[in-house]
Design a protein around this motif. Sequence first.
Motif, PDB file in Angstrom:
ATOM      1  N   LEU A  87       0.833  -1.203   0.000  1.00  0.00           N
ATOM      2  CA  LEU A  87       0.000   0.000   0.000  1.00  0.00           C
ATOM      3  C   LEU A  87       0.869   1.255   0.000  1.00  0.00           C
ATOM      4  CD1 LEU A  87      -2.765   1.440   0.316  1.00  0.00           C
ATOM      5  CD2 LEU A  87      -2.477   1.177   2.801  1.00  0.00           C
ATOM      6  N   ASN A  88       1.894   1.256   0.855  1.00  0.00           N
ATOM      7  CA  ASN A  88       2.743   2.438   0.961  1.00  0.00           C
ATOM      8  C   ASN A  88       3.701   2.562  -0.214  1.00  0.00           C
ATOM      9  OD1 ASN A  88       2.131   3.859   3.592  1.00  0.00           O
ATOM     10  ND2 ASN A  88       2.326   1.744   4.298  1.00  0.00           N
ATOM     11  N   SER A  89       4.017   1.457  -0.848  1.00  0.00           N
ATOM     12  CA  SER A  89       4.785   1.520  -2.089  1.00  0.00           C
ATOM     13  C   SER A  89       4.034   2.334  -3.128  1.00  0.00           C
ATOM     14  CB  SER A  89       5.035   0.099  -2.619  1.00  0.00           C
ATOM     15  OG  SER A  89       5.448   0.114  -3.963  1.00  0.00           O
ATOM     16  N   GLU A  90       2.751   2.044  -3.265  1.00  0.00           N
ATOM     17  CA  GLU A  90       1.944   2.741  -4.265  1.00  0.00           C
ATOM     18  C   GLU A  90       1.707   4.200  -3.875  1.00  0.00           C
ATOM     19  OE1 GLU A  90      -1.990   1.766  -6.997  1.00  0.00           O
ATOM     20  OE2 GLU A  90      -1.477   0.476  -5.304  1.00  0.00           O
ATOM     21  N   LYS A  91       1.489   4.438  -2.592  1.00  0.00           N
ATOM     22  CA  LYS A  91       1.253   5.808  -2.130  1.00  0.00           C
ATOM     23  C   LYS A  91       2.456   6.709  -2.392  1.00  0.00           C
ATOM     24  CE  LYS A  91      -2.031   5.347   1.735  1.00  0.00           C
ATOM     25  NZ  LYS A  91      -2.142   5.516   3.216  1.00  0.00           N
ATOM     26  N   THR A  92       3.648   6.145  -2.215  1.00  0.00           N
ATOM     27  CA  THR A  92       4.867   6.956  -2.278  1.00  0.00           C
ATOM     28  C   THR A  92       5.652   6.757  -3.570  1.00  0.00           C
ATOM     29  OG1 THR A  92       6.162   5.228  -1.168  1.00  0.00           O
ATOM     30  CG2 THR A  92       5.083   6.872   0.237  1.00  0.00           C
ATOM     31  N   ASN A  93       5.119   5.928  -4.485  1.00  0.00           N
ATOM     32  CA  ASN A  93       5.819   5.621  -5.744  1.00  0.00           C
ATOM     33  C   ASN A  93       7.217   5.057  -5.486  1.00  0.00           C
ATOM     34  OD1 ASN A  93       3.737   6.439  -7.570  1.00  0.00           O
ATOM     35  ND2 ASN A  93       4.253   8.568  -7.114  1.00  0.00           N
ATOM     36  N   THR A  94       7.288   4.146  -4.527  1.00  0.00           N
ATOM     37  CA  THR A  94       8.556   3.526  -4.156  1.00  0.00           C
ATOM     38  C   THR A  94       8.588   2.079  -4.622  1.00  0.00           C
ATOM     39  OG1 THR A  94       8.711   4.904  -2.168  1.00  0.00           O
ATOM     40  CG2 THR A  94      10.077   2.915  -2.243  1.00  0.00           C
ATOM     41  N   PRO A  95       9.510   1.702  -5.500  1.00  0.00           N
ATOM     42  CA  PRO A  95       9.634   0.289  -5.882  1.00  0.00           C
ATOM     43  C   PRO A  95       9.962  -0.578  -4.663  1.00  0.00           C
ATOM     44  CG  PRO A  95      10.844   1.685  -7.411  1.00  0.00           C
ATOM     45  CD  PRO A  95      10.442   2.558  -6.261  1.00  0.00           C
ATOM     46  N   VAL A  96       9.442  -1.808  -4.667  1.00  0.00           N
ATOM     47  CA  VAL A  96       9.714  -2.727  -3.561  1.00  0.00           C
ATOM     48  C   VAL A  96      10.212  -4.065  -4.100  1.00  0.00           C
ATOM     49  CG1 VAL A  96       8.174  -1.704  -1.849  1.00  0.00           C
ATOM     50  CG2 VAL A  96       7.267  -3.377  -3.481  1.00  0.00           C
ATOM     51  N   TRP A  97      11.082  -4.656  -3.325  1.00  0.00           N
ATOM     52  CA  TRP A  97      11.704  -5.962  -3.609  1.00  0.00           C
ATOM     53  C   TRP A  97      11.340  -6.838  -2.422  1.00  0.00           C
ATOM     54  CZ3 TRP A  97      14.959  -8.386  -7.165  1.00  0.00           C
ATOM     55  CH2 TRP A  97      15.918  -9.286  -6.721  1.00  0.00           C
ATOM     56  N   ILE A  98      10.571  -7.889  -2.660  1.00  0.00           N
ATOM     57  CA  ILE A  98      10.059  -8.732  -1.582  1.00  0.00           C
ATOM     58  C   ILE A  98      10.850 -10.034  -1.547  1.00  0.00           C
ATOM     59  CG2 ILE A  98       8.048  -9.895  -0.630  1.00  0.00           C
ATOM     60  CD1 ILE A  98       7.838  -6.824  -0.659  1.00  0.00           C
ATOM     61  N   LYS A  99      11.440 -10.304  -0.400  1.00  0.00           N
ATOM     62  CA  LYS A  99      12.270 -11.506  -0.245  1.00  0.00           C
ATOM     63  C   LYS A  99      11.559 -12.517   0.647  1.00  0.00           C
ATOM     64  CE  LYS A  99      16.937 -12.935   0.880  1.00  0.00           C
ATOM     65  NZ  LYS A  99      17.157 -13.291  -0.530  1.00  0.00           N
ATOM     66  N   PHE A 100      11.419 -13.745   0.150  1.00  0.00           N
ATOM     67  CA  PHE A 100      10.882 -14.852   0.938  1.00  0.00           C
ATOM     68  C   PHE A 100      12.048 -15.684   1.466  1.00  0.00           C
ATOM     69  CE2 PHE A 100       6.519 -15.404  -1.385  1.00  0.00           C
ATOM     70  CZ  PHE A 100       6.094 -14.198  -0.844  1.00  0.00           C
ATOM     71  N   ASP A 101      12.056 -15.905   2.764  1.00  0.00           N
ATOM     72  CA  ASP A 101      13.104 -16.723   3.381  1.00  0.00           C
ATOM     73  C   ASP A 101      12.488 -17.884   4.141  1.00  0.00           C
ATOM     74  OD1 ASP A 101      15.421 -17.697   4.823  1.00  0.00           O
ATOM     75  OD2 ASP A 101      14.692 -16.514   6.529  1.00  0.00           O
ATOM     76  N   ASP A 191       1.620   2.353 -15.921  1.00  0.00           N
ATOM     77  CA  ASP A 191       2.712   3.277 -15.642  1.00  0.00           C
ATOM     78  C   ASP A 191       3.251   3.142 -14.222  1.00  0.00           C
ATOM     79  OD1 ASP A 191       0.534   4.343 -14.326  1.00  0.00           O
ATOM     80  OD2 ASP A 191       0.878   6.407 -14.988  1.00  0.00           O
ATOM     81  N   LYS A 192       2.670   2.190 -13.445  1.00  0.00           N
ATOM     82  CA  LYS A 192       3.182   1.939 -12.097  1.00  0.00           C
ATOM     83  C   LYS A 192       3.641   0.499 -11.896  1.00  0.00           C
ATOM     84  CE  LYS A 192       1.266   5.575  -9.214  1.00  0.00           C
ATOM     85  NZ  LYS A 192       0.793   5.861  -7.840  1.00  0.00           N
ATOM     86  N   LYS A 193       3.665  -0.286 -12.961  1.00  0.00           N
ATOM     87  CA  LYS A 193       4.122  -1.668 -12.844  1.00  0.00           C
ATOM     88  C   LYS A 193       5.562  -1.745 -12.336  1.00  0.00           C
ATOM     89  CE  LYS A 193       0.511  -3.918 -14.620  1.00  0.00           C
ATOM     90  NZ  LYS A 193      -0.351  -4.793 -13.783  1.00  0.00           N
ATOM     91  N   TYR A 194       6.328  -0.687 -12.590  1.00  0.00           N
ATOM     92  CA  TYR A 194       7.725  -0.672 -12.164  1.00  0.00           C
ATOM     93  C   TYR A 194       7.870  -0.732 -10.642  1.00  0.00           C
ATOM     94  CZ  TYR A 194       7.332   4.179 -10.586  1.00  0.00           C
ATOM     95  OH  TYR A 194       6.979   5.312  -9.902  1.00  0.00           O
ATOM     96  N   LEU A 195       6.779  -0.478  -9.912  1.00  0.00           N
ATOM     97  CA  LEU A 195       6.861  -0.480  -8.452  1.00  0.00           C
ATOM     98  C   LEU A 195       7.192  -1.860  -7.890  1.00  0.00           C
ATOM     99  CD1 LEU A 195       3.880   1.860  -7.481  1.00  0.00           C
ATOM    100  CD2 LEU A 195       6.327   2.400  -7.548  1.00  0.00           C
ATOM    101  N   PHE A 196       6.918  -2.913  -8.648  1.00  0.00           N
ATOM    102  CA  PHE A 196       7.281  -4.258  -8.207  1.00  0.00           C
ATOM    103  C   PHE A 196       8.628  -4.614  -8.828  1.00  0.00           C
ATOM    104  CE2 PHE A 196       6.418  -9.059  -8.553  1.00  0.00           C
ATOM    105  CZ  PHE A 196       7.007  -9.292  -7.320  1.00  0.00           C
ATOM    106  N   ALA A 197       9.685  -4.450  -8.042  1.00  0.00           N
ATOM    107  CA  ALA A 197      11.032  -4.740  -8.548  1.00  0.00           C
ATOM    108  C   ALA A 197      11.256  -6.233  -8.697  1.00  0.00           C
ATOM    109  CB  ALA A 197      12.081  -4.136  -7.620  1.00  0.00           C
ATOM    110  N   GLY A 198      10.624  -7.035  -7.830  1.00  0.00           N
ATOM    111  CA  GLY A 198      10.777  -8.471  -7.979  1.00  0.00           C
ATOM    112  C   GLY A 198      10.520  -9.238  -6.703  1.00  0.00           C
ATOM    113  N   LEU A 199      10.352 -10.551  -6.878  1.00  0.00           N
ATOM    114  CA  LEU A 199      10.206 -11.510  -5.783  1.00  0.00           C
ATOM    115  C   LEU A 199      11.510 -12.286  -5.688  1.00  0.00           C
ATOM    116  CD1 LEU A 199       8.452 -13.063  -3.686  1.00  0.00           C
ATOM    117  CD2 LEU A 199       7.741 -14.557  -5.568  1.00  0.00           C
ATOM    118  N   ASN A 200      12.157 -12.217  -4.531  1.00  0.00           N
ATOM    119  CA  ASN A 200      13.462 -12.840  -4.345  1.00  0.00           C
ATOM    120  C   ASN A 200      13.320 -14.116  -3.519  1.00  0.00           C
ATOM    121  OD1 ASN A 200      16.598 -11.952  -2.752  1.00  0.00           O
ATOM    122  ND2 ASN A 200      16.254 -12.987  -4.675  1.00  0.00           N
ATOM    123  N   LEU A 201      13.805 -15.231  -4.067  1.00  0.00           N
ATOM    124  CA  LEU A 201      13.640 -16.546  -3.441  1.00  0.00           C
ATOM    125  C   LEU A 201      14.997 -17.141  -3.086  1.00  0.00           C
ATOM    126  CD1 LEU A 201      10.952 -17.921  -5.921  1.00  0.00           C
ATOM    127  CD2 LEU A 201      10.558 -16.857  -3.690  1.00  0.00           C
ATOM    128  N   GLY A 202      15.071 -17.755  -1.906  1.00  0.00           N
ATOM    129  CA  GLY A 202      16.345 -18.240  -1.393  1.00  0.00           C
ATOM    130  C   GLY A 202      17.062 -17.131  -0.653  1.00  0.00           C
TER     131      GLY A 202
END
Length: 417
Positions: A87-101, A191-202
Amino acid sequence: MKYYLILISSLFIPQMLWAMADTKTEEQYIILMMPRSKNINEANFMQVMNNFQGPPQARVKVGLAFIFSYLRNDVNELSDSLKSILLNSEKTNTPVWIKFDGEQWWQNRPDLWNWWDPNKPGYDPNNRTNVEWRWWGPEYALKICWRNWGKQLRVLPPTNLMSPKYRKACHQSMDVLMPIILNWYKTLPEDKKYLFAGLNLGWESAIGINSFYYPNGDQFMDKPKSEDPQSGAIKEDVLSRGVVQQGFAAVKTAGIRDSGDITEEDLYKVVKIHLDDLSKYAYDFGFPREKIFTHGWGNQNAELMYDAAVNKYSCPGWSDYWYSKNPAENAGIMRNVEKSDAPYWAMAEWNLLPHEKKIWKDAISTILNLPGCKVMCVYGWKGKADKKQVIEAIHELVVESATPFKEEINNKSKVLE
């Protein structure tokens, strides 16, 4: 990978042949690893991001990374935290990288690892099959290990990466978290798809390096930590890491072998199966390959373990502390960048000392100019939040990246036809 080959004479490594991604890969990310909190809010985002405001056409985007250790924390709490971050990524136009461990931390699942203490939650002697062994049988199951991330820590025994119960636990946790990300990504405007930088696994996926076992390690469990050995692991030793050999549980469970000496190939195979499985699970769920990144590991001597990060479902990624100023010198990474058919790759964990502006700016420029590098993730950003020179270096790179791509090529390079 497809690139335009460009000779860049004006960069700080003169007369070196570089390959820059084509126009489809203009957008690149410098991601800052942050501590995750379920109460994170817009102000927390802007406290960091206000340092990096740049023109909207900037090709280099600064974003934030968050780790979701789904076997360490309650998955429902993680879900709430994830929703808040997106939610805050979209509000602030901040790309996010989500890591699953699901490798480094798994305290919240004693039902998987507690095979030895009937007085504590989760006890089941059959849990021996879910942890690593120091020889070919469950009677050699580990109870304790050590890790050194700046200082030595006692940690739980490492997972048997091939245990069916462990793999099921990973999948079940991913089943809760992945829909939150994917539904959010699908509903973002183009124009906001760039906000999802990626899903990081491992997370530096390997065996015996981030959870190593000292000889007769069990004897230290009831002693003060001050009496623990301090010699640590030896990364150059690709088998035992200079301590007690592990990997027997995973190698046997995978059906690779069940006797004799473990080989480097054996360890590589089980880690590759592990990362292949996580990547395929995310890919089959609906994540596009270009948004899935692995996080592999290898030593400074280009060991085989680097190769485990490459598969057909994701883009490969690695840590690199050995060649932080110029990962082009890391033969393990470069070998796999060349052989991978993925559209991108990631510097999934990186840091550099000292915190001097020119050193950081030159190093990051070098990394982002490597063939196909889409993302680089700076770990330990909280400890660098007051480092003015580092902030200035990153901000300048963002501003300078606003130069139109074709103009930049004309100014800095000659396209080789």
